[in-house]
Design a protein around this motif. Structure first.
Motif, PDB file in Angstrom:
ATOM      1  N   CYS A  30       0.820  -1.216   0.000  1.00  0.00           N
ATOM      2  CA  CYS A  30       0.000   0.000   0.000  1.00  0.00           C
ATOM      3  C   CYS A  30       0.852   1.264   0.000  1.00  0.00           C
ATOM      4  O   CYS A  30       0.466   2.273  -0.590  1.00  0.00           O
ATOM      5  CB  CYS A  30      -0.956  -0.010   1.188  1.00  0.00           C
ATOM      6  SG  CYS A  30      -2.368  -1.118   0.950  1.00  0.00           S
ATOM      7  N   ALA A  31       2.020   1.213   0.629  1.00  0.00           N
ATOM      8  CA  ALA A  31       2.931   2.360   0.573  1.00  0.00           C
ATOM      9  C   ALA A  31       3.412   2.583  -0.857  1.00  0.00           C
ATOM     10  O   ALA A  31       3.513   3.726  -1.321  1.00  0.00           O
ATOM     11  CB  ALA A  31       4.114   2.136   1.508  1.00  0.00           C
ATOM     12  N   THR A  40      -4.691   7.222  -2.770  1.00  0.00           N
ATOM     13  CA  THR A  40      -4.627   8.530  -2.118  1.00  0.00           C
ATOM     14  C   THR A  40      -5.918   8.807  -1.336  1.00  0.00           C
ATOM     15  O   THR A  40      -6.979   8.274  -1.644  1.00  0.00           O
ATOM     16  CB  THR A  40      -4.421   9.640  -3.155  1.00  0.00           C
ATOM     17  OG1 THR A  40      -5.427   9.539  -4.168  1.00  0.00           O
ATOM     18  CG2 THR A  40      -3.060   9.532  -3.810  1.00  0.00           C
ATOM     19  N   GLY A  41      -5.786   9.674  -0.321  1.00  0.00           N
ATOM     20  CA  GLY A  41      -6.967  10.091   0.432  1.00  0.00           C
ATOM     21  C   GLY A  41      -7.690   8.954   1.117  1.00  0.00           C
ATOM     22  O   GLY A  41      -8.919   8.973   1.209  1.00  0.00           O
ATOM     23  N   THR A  42      -7.001   7.959   1.593  1.00  0.00           N
ATOM     24  CA  THR A  42      -7.505   6.766   2.288  1.00  0.00           C
ATOM     25  C   THR A  42      -8.252   5.808   1.358  1.00  0.00           C
ATOM     26  O   THR A  42      -8.784   4.791   1.801  1.00  0.00           O
ATOM     27  CB  THR A  42      -8.429   7.089   3.498  1.00  0.00           C
ATOM     28  OG1 THR A  42      -9.731   7.453   3.047  1.00  0.00           O
ATOM     29  CG2 THR A  42      -7.835   8.195   4.364  1.00  0.00           C
ATOM     30  N   HIS A  53      -6.827 -17.900   6.506  1.00  0.00           N
ATOM     31  CA  HIS A  53      -6.926 -16.567   7.086  1.00  0.00           C
ATOM     32  C   HIS A  53      -6.894 -15.508   5.987  1.00  0.00           C
ATOM     33  O   HIS A  53      -6.141 -15.627   5.021  1.00  0.00           O
ATOM     34  CB  HIS A  53      -5.780 -16.323   8.081  1.00  0.00           C
ATOM     35  CG  HIS A  53      -5.810 -17.239   9.254  1.00  0.00           C
ATOM     36  ND1 HIS A  53      -4.682 -17.584   9.957  1.00  0.00           N
ATOM     37  CD2 HIS A  53      -6.843 -17.902   9.852  1.00  0.00           C
ATOM     38  CE1 HIS A  53      -5.006 -18.407  10.946  1.00  0.00           C
ATOM     39  NE2 HIS A  53      -6.313 -18.613  10.893  1.00  0.00           N
ATOM     40  N   ILE A  54      -7.711 -14.488   6.150  1.00  0.00           N
ATOM     41  CA  ILE A  54      -7.745 -13.375   5.209  1.00  0.00           C
ATOM     42  C   ILE A  54      -7.289 -12.120   5.941  1.00  0.00           C
ATOM     43  O   ILE A  54      -7.871 -11.742   6.970  1.00  0.00           O
ATOM     44  CB  ILE A  54      -9.156 -13.165   4.642  1.00  0.00           C
ATOM     45  CG1 ILE A  54      -9.616 -14.412   3.878  1.00  0.00           C
ATOM     46  CG2 ILE A  54      -9.189 -11.952   3.721  1.00  0.00           C
ATOM     47  CD1 ILE A  54     -11.070 -14.359   3.457  1.00  0.00           C
ATOM     48  N   TYR A  55      -6.245 -11.488   5.410  1.00  0.00           N
ATOM     49  CA  TYR A  55      -5.718 -10.251   5.974  1.00  0.00           C
ATOM     50  C   TYR A  55      -6.253  -9.080   5.155  1.00  0.00           C
ATOM     51  O   TYR A  55      -6.149  -9.082   3.919  1.00  0.00           O
ATOM     52  CB  TYR A  55      -4.192 -10.262   5.956  1.00  0.00           C
ATOM     53  CG  TYR A  55      -3.588 -11.201   6.964  1.00  0.00           C
ATOM     54  CD1 TYR A  55      -3.024 -10.718   8.142  1.00  0.00           C
ATOM     55  CD2 TYR A  55      -3.592 -12.580   6.756  1.00  0.00           C
ATOM     56  CE1 TYR A  55      -2.481 -11.586   9.084  1.00  0.00           C
ATOM     57  CE2 TYR A  55      -3.050 -13.455   7.699  1.00  0.00           C
ATOM     58  CZ  TYR A  55      -2.500 -12.957   8.853  1.00  0.00           C
ATOM     59  OH  TYR A  55      -1.972 -13.795   9.779  1.00  0.00           O
ATOM     60  N   ILE A  56      -6.811  -8.078   5.854  1.00  0.00           N
ATOM     61  CA  ILE A  56      -7.487  -6.983   5.165  1.00  0.00           C
ATOM     62  C   ILE A  56      -7.051  -5.645   5.758  1.00  0.00           C
ATOM     63  O   ILE A  56      -7.085  -5.454   6.987  1.00  0.00           O
ATOM     64  CB  ILE A  56      -9.016  -7.099   5.300  1.00  0.00           C
ATOM     65  CG1 ILE A  56      -9.493  -8.521   4.958  1.00  0.00           C
ATOM     66  CG2 ILE A  56      -9.720  -6.080   4.403  1.00  0.00           C
ATOM     67  CD1 ILE A  56     -10.926  -8.804   5.371  1.00  0.00           C
ATOM     68  N   ALA A  57      -6.674  -4.721   4.885  1.00  0.00           N
ATOM     69  CA  ALA A  57      -6.365  -3.360   5.345  1.00  0.00           C
ATOM     70  C   ALA A  57      -7.654  -2.683   5.805  1.00  0.00           C
ATOM     71  O   ALA A  57      -8.717  -2.906   5.223  1.00  0.00           O
ATOM     72  CB  ALA A  57      -5.734  -2.563   4.208  1.00  0.00           C
ATOM     73  N   PRO A  58      -7.601  -1.869   6.845  1.00  0.00           N
ATOM     74  CA  PRO A  58      -8.814  -1.223   7.365  1.00  0.00           C
ATOM     75  C   PRO A  58      -9.321  -0.115   6.455  1.00  0.00           C
ATOM     76  O   PRO A  58      -8.655   0.307   5.516  1.00  0.00           O
ATOM     77  CB  PRO A  58      -8.349  -0.651   8.708  1.00  0.00           C
ATOM     78  CG  PRO A  58      -6.887  -0.415   8.521  1.00  0.00           C
ATOM     79  CD  PRO A  58      -6.408  -1.527   7.631  1.00  0.00           C
ATOM     80  N   SER A  59     -10.529   0.345   6.761  1.00  0.00           N
ATOM     81  CA  SER A  59     -11.153   1.423   6.002  1.00  0.00           C
ATOM     82  C   SER A  59     -10.805   2.776   6.608  1.00  0.00           C
ATOM     83  O   SER A  59     -10.579   2.892   7.816  1.00  0.00           O
ATOM     84  CB  SER A  59     -12.675   1.234   6.007  1.00  0.00           C
ATOM     85  OG  SER A  59     -13.332   2.243   5.284  1.00  0.00           O
ATOM     86  N   LYS A  63      -3.311   4.848   3.677  1.00  0.00           N
ATOM     87  CA  LYS A  63      -2.755   3.538   3.354  1.00  0.00           C
ATOM     88  C   LYS A  63      -1.225   3.504   3.367  1.00  0.00           C
ATOM     89  O   LYS A  63      -0.633   2.462   3.623  1.00  0.00           O
ATOM     90  CB  LYS A  63      -3.267   3.083   1.972  1.00  0.00           C
ATOM     91  CG  LYS A  63      -4.776   2.924   1.890  1.00  0.00           C
ATOM     92  CD  LYS A  63      -5.301   1.885   2.853  1.00  0.00           C
ATOM     93  CE  LYS A  63      -6.764   1.529   2.641  1.00  0.00           C
ATOM     94  NZ  LYS A  63      -7.695   2.606   2.937  1.00  0.00           N
ATOM     95  N   GLU A  64      -0.591   4.642   3.123  1.00  0.00           N
ATOM     96  CA  GLU A  64       0.875   4.654   3.093  1.00  0.00           C
ATOM     97  C   GLU A  64       1.490   4.652   4.497  1.00  0.00           C
ATOM     98  O   GLU A  64       2.689   4.439   4.649  1.00  0.00           O
ATOM     99  CB  GLU A  64       1.378   5.864   2.304  1.00  0.00           C
ATOM    100  CG  GLU A  64       1.324   7.206   3.021  1.00  0.00           C
ATOM    101  CD  GLU A  64      -0.051   7.856   3.018  1.00  0.00           C
ATOM    102  OE1 GLU A  64      -0.138   9.057   3.345  1.00  0.00           O
ATOM    103  OE2 GLU A  64      -1.044   7.171   2.692  1.00  0.00           O
TER     104      GLU A  64
END
Length: 234
Positions: A30-31, A40-42, A53-59, A63-64
């Protein structure tokens, strides 16, 4: 298992010195995607399936700047959260990531690429809302897989086809139309969302990243071709 961000769950799911561990890799990816203007902008996000297992970035986070401790972890079979950071919201993209994982994907990437948005508008203007994005005879097409259950990638003379679905007010409401597009075009590894961005997946992280990069290159080239009056297909 309790749904919390406790230390016991951190040790079990996210504390690893391995840069290829999903919790670390999502942050690294994500960086990089931020530097490409994709998250950009979340906006945007990435999810990786690691076994069951599923790994998920939050909302709603930058992200960077994410850390492994920001990750949500879900059980693929029960769809229950095994780790749920109390300071973050689950990604609104989660239902769409799951749609890709249920069809065999190992990684799914969602971007707000300007080039992806622009090609959805060009297809709508020059064809119709029901039309696909189609392009052929570009070397970068070789970076895209042939489709589910098929080995190898597309060739120079193959035509790349990507379905386009309409945007909704809430991201999670895209799942039904995304699933319909996947079923209608099973050879596609991506779905464009008009005026929004794109979802791209692959059997593993390497394939998903390669295809996302290849598609973004193709979209940018397609926009420039339109400016010059050059056709996308014969």
């Amino acid at each position: 298992m309790a749904e919390n961000g406790g230390t016991d769950l951190d040790v079990q799911f996210i504390h690893s010195h391995d840069p290829e561990h999903p919790a670390n890799l999502i942050c690294t990816l994500c960086a990089k995607f931020y530097g490409l203007g994709w998250v950009t902008g979340t906006g945007g996000g990435t999810s990786i399936r690691h076994g069951d297992h599923i790994y998920i970035a939050p909302s709603g986070v930058q992200k960077e700047l994410m850390k492994p401790t920001d990750m949500f972890v879900m059980d693929f079979n029960t769809k229950a959260y095994l780790r749920k950071p109390q300071t973050h919201k689950p990604s609104a993209c989660t239902p769409l990531f799951l749609a890709a994982f249920e069809r065999g994907a190992g990684c799914c990437i969602h971007t707000h690429s300007q080039w992806a948005v622009l090609v959805t508008l060009l297809v709508e203007r020059d064809s119709s809302k029901d039309a696909l994005f189609e392009i052929e005879e570009l070397e970068q097409i070789k970076g895209i897989g042939k489709g589910r259950g098929k080995s190898g990638n597309l060739g120079y003379f193959d035509r790349l086809r990507i379905p386009i679905i309409e945007n909704t007010a809430h991201e999670e409401d895209l799942r039904e139309s995304l699933e319909a597009a996947i079923e209608k075009y099973p050879d596609s590894y991506a779905v464009l969302v008009r005026r929004h961005g794109i979802y791209v997946w692959g059997d593993n992280v390497h394939k998903a990243k390669t295809q996302c990069e290849s598609l973004d290159y193709i979209f940018q080239l397609a926009v420039e071709m339109k400016k010059l009056g050059l056709p996308w297909t014969k």
